[in-house]
Design a protein around this motif. Sequence first.
Motif, PDB file in Angstrom:
ATOM      1  N   ARG A 175       0.620  -0.556  -0.454  1.00  0.00           N
ATOM      2  CA  ARG A 175       0.274   0.048  -0.106  1.00  0.00           C
ATOM      3  C   ARG A 175       1.018   0.475   0.084  1.00  0.00           C
ATOM      4  NH1 ARG A 175      -5.173  -0.781  -1.149  1.00  0.00           N
ATOM      5  NH2 ARG A 175      -5.753  -2.523  -0.150  1.00  0.00           N
ATOM      6  N   ASP A 176       1.948   1.568  -0.685  1.00  0.00           N
ATOM      7  CA  ASP A 176       2.573   2.586  -0.474  1.00  0.00           C
ATOM      8  C   ASP A 176       2.599   3.322  -1.795  1.00  0.00           C
ATOM      9  OD1 ASP A 176       5.464   4.097  -0.873  1.00  0.00           O
ATOM     10  OD2 ASP A 176       6.715   2.598   0.105  1.00  0.00           O
ATOM     11  N   VAL A 177       1.593   4.302  -1.752  1.00  0.00           N
ATOM     12  CA  VAL A 177       1.367   4.867  -2.911  1.00  0.00           C
ATOM     13  C   VAL A 177       2.909   4.934  -4.089  1.00  0.00           C
ATOM     14  CG1 VAL A 177       1.053   7.063  -3.974  1.00  0.00           C
ATOM     15  CG2 VAL A 177      -0.285   5.891  -2.071  1.00  0.00           C
ATOM     16  N   VAL A 222      -4.351  10.184 -11.439  1.00  0.00           N
ATOM     17  CA  VAL A 222      -5.258   9.442 -10.146  1.00  0.00           C
ATOM     18  C   VAL A 222      -6.096   9.343  -8.205  1.00  0.00           C
ATOM     19  CG1 VAL A 222      -4.109   6.971  -8.599  1.00  0.00           C
ATOM     20  CG2 VAL A 222      -2.926   7.859 -10.903  1.00  0.00           C
ATOM     21  N   GLY A 223      -7.351   8.566  -9.045  1.00  0.00           N
ATOM     22  CA  GLY A 223      -7.308   8.985  -7.405  1.00  0.00           C
ATOM     23  C   GLY A 223      -7.593   7.810  -6.236  1.00  0.00           C
ATOM     24  N   LEU A 224      -7.438   8.044  -5.467  1.00  0.00           N
ATOM     25  CA  LEU A 224      -7.699   6.434  -4.158  1.00  0.00           C
ATOM     26  C   LEU A 224      -7.899   6.835  -2.755  1.00  0.00           C
ATOM     27  CD1 LEU A 224      -2.543   6.306  -4.981  1.00  0.00           C
ATOM     28  CD2 LEU A 224      -4.341   4.531  -5.322  1.00  0.00           C
ATOM     29  N   ASP A 225      -8.057   6.181  -2.164  1.00  0.00           N
ATOM     30  CA  ASP A 225      -8.525   6.540  -0.807  1.00  0.00           C
ATOM     31  C   ASP A 225      -7.556   6.352   0.452  1.00  0.00           C
ATOM     32  OD1 ASP A 225      -9.831   6.181   1.595  1.00  0.00           O
ATOM     33  OD2 ASP A 225     -11.316   4.985   0.969  1.00  0.00           O
ATOM     34  N   ALA A 226      -7.304   7.326   0.572  1.00  0.00           N
ATOM     35  CA  ALA A 226      -6.046   7.488   1.937  1.00  0.00           C
ATOM     36  C   ALA A 226      -6.757   7.543   2.971  1.00  0.00           C
ATOM     37  CB  ALA A 226      -6.558   9.356   2.064  1.00  0.00           C
ATOM     38  N   ALA A 245      -6.529   3.603   2.958  1.00  0.00           N
ATOM     39  CA  ALA A 245      -6.059   3.100   1.821  1.00  0.00           C
ATOM     40  C   ALA A 245      -4.878   2.987   1.869  1.00  0.00           C
ATOM     41  CB  ALA A 245      -6.814   1.422   0.865  1.00  0.00           C
ATOM     42  N   TRP A 246      -4.227   3.825   1.577  1.00  0.00           N
ATOM     43  CA  TRP A 246      -2.838   3.940   0.845  1.00  0.00           C
ATOM     44  C   TRP A 246      -1.993   4.804   2.035  1.00  0.00           C
ATOM     45  CZ3 TRP A 246      -0.989   1.403  -3.002  1.00  0.00           C
ATOM     46  CH2 TRP A 246      -2.262   0.791  -3.760  1.00  0.00           C
ATOM     47  N   ASN A 247      -0.346   4.562   2.029  1.00  0.00           N
ATOM     48  CA  ASN A 247       0.587   5.215   3.271  1.00  0.00           C
ATOM     49  C   ASN A 247       0.899   6.222   2.059  1.00  0.00           C
ATOM     50  OD1 ASN A 247      -0.029   2.291   4.344  1.00  0.00           O
ATOM     51  ND2 ASN A 247       2.002   1.732   3.486  1.00  0.00           N
ATOM     52  N   PRO A 273     -12.624   9.651  -1.056  1.00  0.00           N
ATOM     53  CA  PRO A 273     -13.528   8.322  -0.572  1.00  0.00           C
ATOM     54  C   PRO A 273     -13.786   7.136  -1.366  1.00  0.00           C
ATOM     55  CG  PRO A 273     -14.496   9.536  -0.434  1.00  0.00           C
ATOM     56  CD  PRO A 273     -13.362  10.846  -0.507  1.00  0.00           C
ATOM     57  N   VAL A 274     -12.819   6.900  -2.139  1.00  0.00           N
ATOM     58  CA  VAL A 274     -13.832   5.901  -2.928  1.00  0.00           C
ATOM     59  C   VAL A 274     -13.259   4.467  -2.394  1.00  0.00           C
ATOM     60  CG1 VAL A 274     -13.056   7.251  -4.750  1.00  0.00           C
ATOM     61  CG2 VAL A 274     -11.340   5.223  -4.473  1.00  0.00           C
ATOM     62  N   GLY A 275     -13.154   4.032  -1.551  1.00  0.00           N
ATOM     63  CA  GLY A 275     -12.508   2.511  -0.695  1.00  0.00           C
ATOM     64  C   GLY A 275     -11.449   1.948  -1.098  1.00  0.00           C
ATOM     65  N   ASP A 276     -11.327   1.324  -0.120  1.00  0.00           N
ATOM     66  CA  ASP A 276      -9.592   0.840  -0.532  1.00  0.00           C
ATOM     67  C   ASP A 276      -9.492  -0.205  -1.707  1.00  0.00           C
ATOM     68  OD1 ASP A 276     -11.690  -1.697   0.758  1.00  0.00           O
ATOM     69  OD2 ASP A 276      -9.066  -2.216   1.805  1.00  0.00           O
ATOM     70  N   ASP A 277     -11.182  -1.109  -2.154  1.00  0.00           N
ATOM     71  CA  ASP A 277     -11.185  -1.647  -2.929  1.00  0.00           C
ATOM     72  C   ASP A 277     -11.469  -0.827  -4.679  1.00  0.00           C
ATOM     73  OD1 ASP A 277     -14.024  -0.708  -3.751  1.00  0.00           O
ATOM     74  OD2 ASP A 277     -14.023  -2.307  -1.776  1.00  0.00           O
ATOM     75  N   THR A 278     -10.782   0.282  -4.710  1.00  0.00           N
ATOM     76  CA  THR A 278     -11.058   0.970  -6.038  1.00  0.00           C
ATOM     77  C   THR A 278     -10.277   2.156  -6.194  1.00  0.00           C
ATOM     78  OG1 THR A 278     -13.613   0.230  -5.540  1.00  0.00           O
ATOM     79  CG2 THR A 278     -12.537   2.015  -7.399  1.00  0.00           C
ATOM     80  N   VAL A 279      -9.141   2.133  -7.124  1.00  0.00           N
ATOM     81  CA  VAL A 279      -8.848   3.094  -7.875  1.00  0.00           C
ATOM     82  C   VAL A 279      -9.592   3.576  -9.287  1.00  0.00           C
ATOM     83  CG1 VAL A 279      -6.984   2.021  -9.447  1.00  0.00           C
ATOM     84  CG2 VAL A 279      -6.152   3.793  -8.578  1.00  0.00           C
TER      85      VAL A 279
END
Length: 178
Positions: free
Chosen positions: A54-56, A77-81, A83-85, A104-110
Amino acid sequence: MTGAGFSPHHVPTPPRLLPDEVHQAVGPGTALLRLETTGSRQSLLDGAWWPRSRDVEREVPSLITALTEYLGPVTRVGLDAAAWNGIPPRLVVDGRVVHLDSFPVGDDTVLITRGDNDHFSLMVVPPATTPEAARTAMARAVRADNVTQAAEILLAELPHPAAPSVGTAVGDDEAPGR
């Protein structure tokens, strides 16, 4: 035997399937990615990505490079903060600035943006997933007729820890007097 498009010197290209050991064999920063192969974009998801961590800054550049090869330049690129470091505001990948957004897309989506307004949604398979479960989930996500959200696919396809039996309280397995 001859036919249209057949050449006796043509060596068929092997299918680009991921062997069972691929996730253990690749290090962080290697993109394991599947994209829907039709141009219809009628399914809910456009692809699936299986990062090693989970290292961006280690994982996202290889994703961007792989996507750019097939889709053209990626701009955001949109990520859920959660879920990622640490999500930096931008990365420079292959000499191009790519903006990173926290959604806030969830840890299951980018979410991927190409150009000004062309969006792609990729399911993110958790890094610790077994190869068999990851392959199954990724294959389901990229089906042209998929209408299932990423979270639902992952819940259905990934193994879950066993829940405690009904009537068993935490600590019931401890010896009396402890």
